[in-house]
Design a protein around this motif. Structure first.
Motif, PDB file in Angstrom:
ATOM      1  N   GLY A  81      10.044  11.005 -11.178  1.00  0.00           N
ATOM      2  CA  GLY A  81       9.807  11.597  -9.871  1.00  0.00           C
ATOM      3  C   GLY A  81      10.229  13.058  -9.812  1.00  0.00           C
ATOM      4  O   GLY A  81      10.811  13.598 -10.756  1.00  0.00           O
ATOM      5  N   LYS A  82       9.897  13.663  -8.699  1.00  0.00           N
ATOM      6  CA  LYS A  82      10.245  15.073  -8.508  1.00  0.00           C
ATOM      7  C   LYS A  82      11.101  15.208  -7.272  1.00  0.00           C
ATOM      8  O   LYS A  82      10.828  14.589  -6.249  1.00  0.00           O
ATOM      9  N   ARG A  83      12.106  16.035  -7.346  1.00  0.00           N
ATOM     10  CA  ARG A  83      12.983  16.239  -6.193  1.00  0.00           C
ATOM     11  C   ARG A  83      12.179  16.544  -4.938  1.00  0.00           C
ATOM     12  O   ARG A  83      11.311  17.398  -4.944  1.00  0.00           O
ATOM     13  N   GLY A  84      12.443  15.809  -3.902  1.00  0.00           N
ATOM     14  CA  GLY A  84      11.776  16.064  -2.625  1.00  0.00           C
ATOM     15  C   GLY A  84      10.449  15.349  -2.485  1.00  0.00           C
ATOM     16  O   GLY A  84       9.968  15.154  -1.376  1.00  0.00           O
ATOM     17  N   LEU A  85       9.859  14.952  -3.616  1.00  0.00           N
ATOM     18  CA  LEU A  85       8.556  14.280  -3.541  1.00  0.00           C
ATOM     19  C   LEU A  85       8.686  12.769  -3.656  1.00  0.00           C
ATOM     20  O   LEU A  85       7.762  12.036  -3.359  1.00  0.00           O
ATOM     21  N   GLY A  86       9.833  12.333  -4.131  1.00  0.00           N
ATOM     22  CA  GLY A  86      10.012  10.886  -4.314  1.00  0.00           C
ATOM     23  C   GLY A  86       9.370  10.406  -5.597  1.00  0.00           C
ATOM     24  O   GLY A  86       8.884  11.195  -6.399  1.00  0.00           O
ATOM     25  N   TYR A  87       9.392   9.094  -5.775  1.00  0.00           N
ATOM     26  CA  TYR A  87       8.856   8.487  -6.992  1.00  0.00           C
ATOM     27  C   TYR A  87       7.494   7.863  -6.702  1.00  0.00           C
ATOM     28  O   TYR A  87       7.285   7.299  -5.629  1.00  0.00           O
ATOM     29  N   SER A  88       6.615   7.955  -7.670  1.00  0.00           N
ATOM     30  CA  SER A  88       5.366   7.189  -7.584  1.00  0.00           C
ATOM     31  C   SER A  88       5.712   5.721  -7.748  1.00  0.00           C
ATOM     32  O   SER A  88       6.349   5.322  -8.732  1.00  0.00           O
ATOM     33  N   GLY A 121       0.787  -1.219   0.000  1.00  0.00           N
ATOM     34  CA  GLY A 121       0.000   0.000   0.000  1.00  0.00           C
ATOM     35  C   GLY A 121       0.824   1.277   0.000  1.00  0.00           C
ATOM     36  O   GLY A 121       0.274   2.379   0.129  1.00  0.00           O
ATOM     37  N   VAL A 122       2.128   1.158  -0.146  1.00  0.00           N
ATOM     38  CA  VAL A 122       2.985   2.345  -0.189  1.00  0.00           C
ATOM     39  C   VAL A 122       2.821   3.018  -1.549  1.00  0.00           C
ATOM     40  O   VAL A 122       2.768   2.348  -2.569  1.00  0.00           O
ATOM     41  N   ARG A 123       2.724   4.356  -1.572  1.00  0.00           N
ATOM     42  CA  ARG A 123       2.463   5.031  -2.844  1.00  0.00           C
ATOM     43  C   ARG A 123       3.674   5.764  -3.411  1.00  0.00           C
ATOM     44  O   ARG A 123       3.780   5.931  -4.615  1.00  0.00           O
ATOM     45  N   THR A 124       4.560   6.253  -2.549  1.00  0.00           N
ATOM     46  CA  THR A 124       5.784   6.893  -3.048  1.00  0.00           C
ATOM     47  C   THR A 124       6.999   6.376  -2.278  1.00  0.00           C
ATOM     48  O   THR A 124       6.896   6.001  -1.114  1.00  0.00           O
ATOM     49  N   VAL A 125       8.129   6.353  -2.986  1.00  0.00           N
ATOM     50  CA  VAL A 125       9.393   6.001  -2.319  1.00  0.00           C
ATOM     51  C   VAL A 125      10.447   7.029  -2.738  1.00  0.00           C
ATOM     52  O   VAL A 125      10.357   7.633  -3.816  1.00  0.00           O
TER      53      VAL A 125
END
Lengths: 211, 211
Positions: A58-65, A27-31
């Motif tokens: 992905g976006k810096r600071g937001l992680g990857y989907s 269930g994890v959405r971003t890493v």
């Protein structure tokens, strides 16, 4: 492209994919690249470098989907399609591979099994009838085989490899304990369990020297 | 010593040994570094460099004695003794390994088989009774196990690895599709057939791009 990507980078992509799929199941959405790095014992910089080879994710600071990155890696590795595999060698190792759920799950389908032993030829392996190894070129054509798995004894490997090349095969997974000489456009991956044990034997022997 | 020797050099030693043994069987008494190099697709200089890491073999211009060099390489690789192996995971891959003649020939003896499935525990594998995986530390002590082969699912691998480390095991052959975190004095060799196929999938995909 493939020439520039190291084997170890490809190996890491396979690991990232496994972590992402497991995270998705949980269930994890971003890493973050840090999360991925920690899981396989590398650095976040290495993860970013590996992924940057194939575009921007992905976006810096937001992680990857998790789902998007998994999808991208599957596409990079060519796992967004199915591959047709012929198994040459209907022995123990062949059987273990044939029944290996992980192969099917990942998109590798056995479309043919072959063996040189007349006792084995004609037997049924699930929905497949074992064919004679000498028929490999016809089998490759009939079944549009992409990948050949060589699970034959060392002395037989070169002969089968010649047949496979003749049939236009460009990817071989080799379990025979021998080095196959192939032309440049053929990729061979070797799996040799005895040699891996020999490397452990070496490590144990020289570890003992150090004590 | 072992820290300085690359994995690929160790791999080549394993190949040299196979070539020497085969040459010996064919009645060949001496080989040159050139002969060895040709057989595995490397250079004579590389062969000489690999062997020079471990001392001085053969005489310039005369080549190497096949039997003596084979003996030396067996000693270097720690194959001049027998190793005691515990197999954890009594599934298909485990069975293929257990019946693999090449392991016994090379000096690796299965002294224990373990599995976490109560259905499998207590069954006979040739002269061995399958033990419960939780008993690994006792089994290692009882049978003076040198090497553990992990042929378990990914989710079970870390737990078994902990037991193995607790028991003082320093060499593991891992078939589980996961990265094991171990302390520095433990050597792990990974065999992952699905990942090897993924590398072939990558090569085929990007090969197609190039055409």
């Amino acid at each position: 492209l493939s020439r520039k990507i190291s084997d170890s980078a490809i190996r890491r992509l396979s690991f990232y994919l496994r972590i992402l799929e497991q995270s998705g199941d949980e269930g994890v959405r971003t890493v973050s690249s840090r999360d991925l790095a920690k899981r396989i014992g590398t650095t976040a910089a290495q993860v970013r470098k590996d992924l940057s080879l194939f575009g921007s994710f992905g976006k810096r600071g937001l992680g990857y989907s998790v789902t998007k990155l998994a999808e991208s890696i599957r596409a990079i590795l060519g796992l967004d399609r199915r591959w047709r595999v012929a198994l040459v060698g209907a022995g123990r190792i062949g059987a273990a591979l044939f029944d290996h759920e992980g192969l099917r799950i990942r998109g590798f389908d056995f479309v043919a099994v072959l063996d040189a032993d007349p006792e084995k030829v004609g037997r049924r392996w699930r929905n497949l009838k074992v064919r004679d190894t000498s028929e490999l070129p016809e089998v490759v054509r009939e079944h549009a085989v992409d990948i050949v798995i060589l699970a034959v004894p060392a002395y037989a490997a070169a002969g089968v490899m010649d047949l496979a090349e003749e049939a236009g095969i460009r990817a071989v997974l080799n379990f025979a304990p021998t080095t196959l000489r192939v032309s440049e456009d053929v990729t061979v991956r070797d799996v040799n369990m005895v040699m891996e044990l020999e490397a452990l034997s070496f490590a144990l022997s020289h570890g003992e020297d150090r004590e």
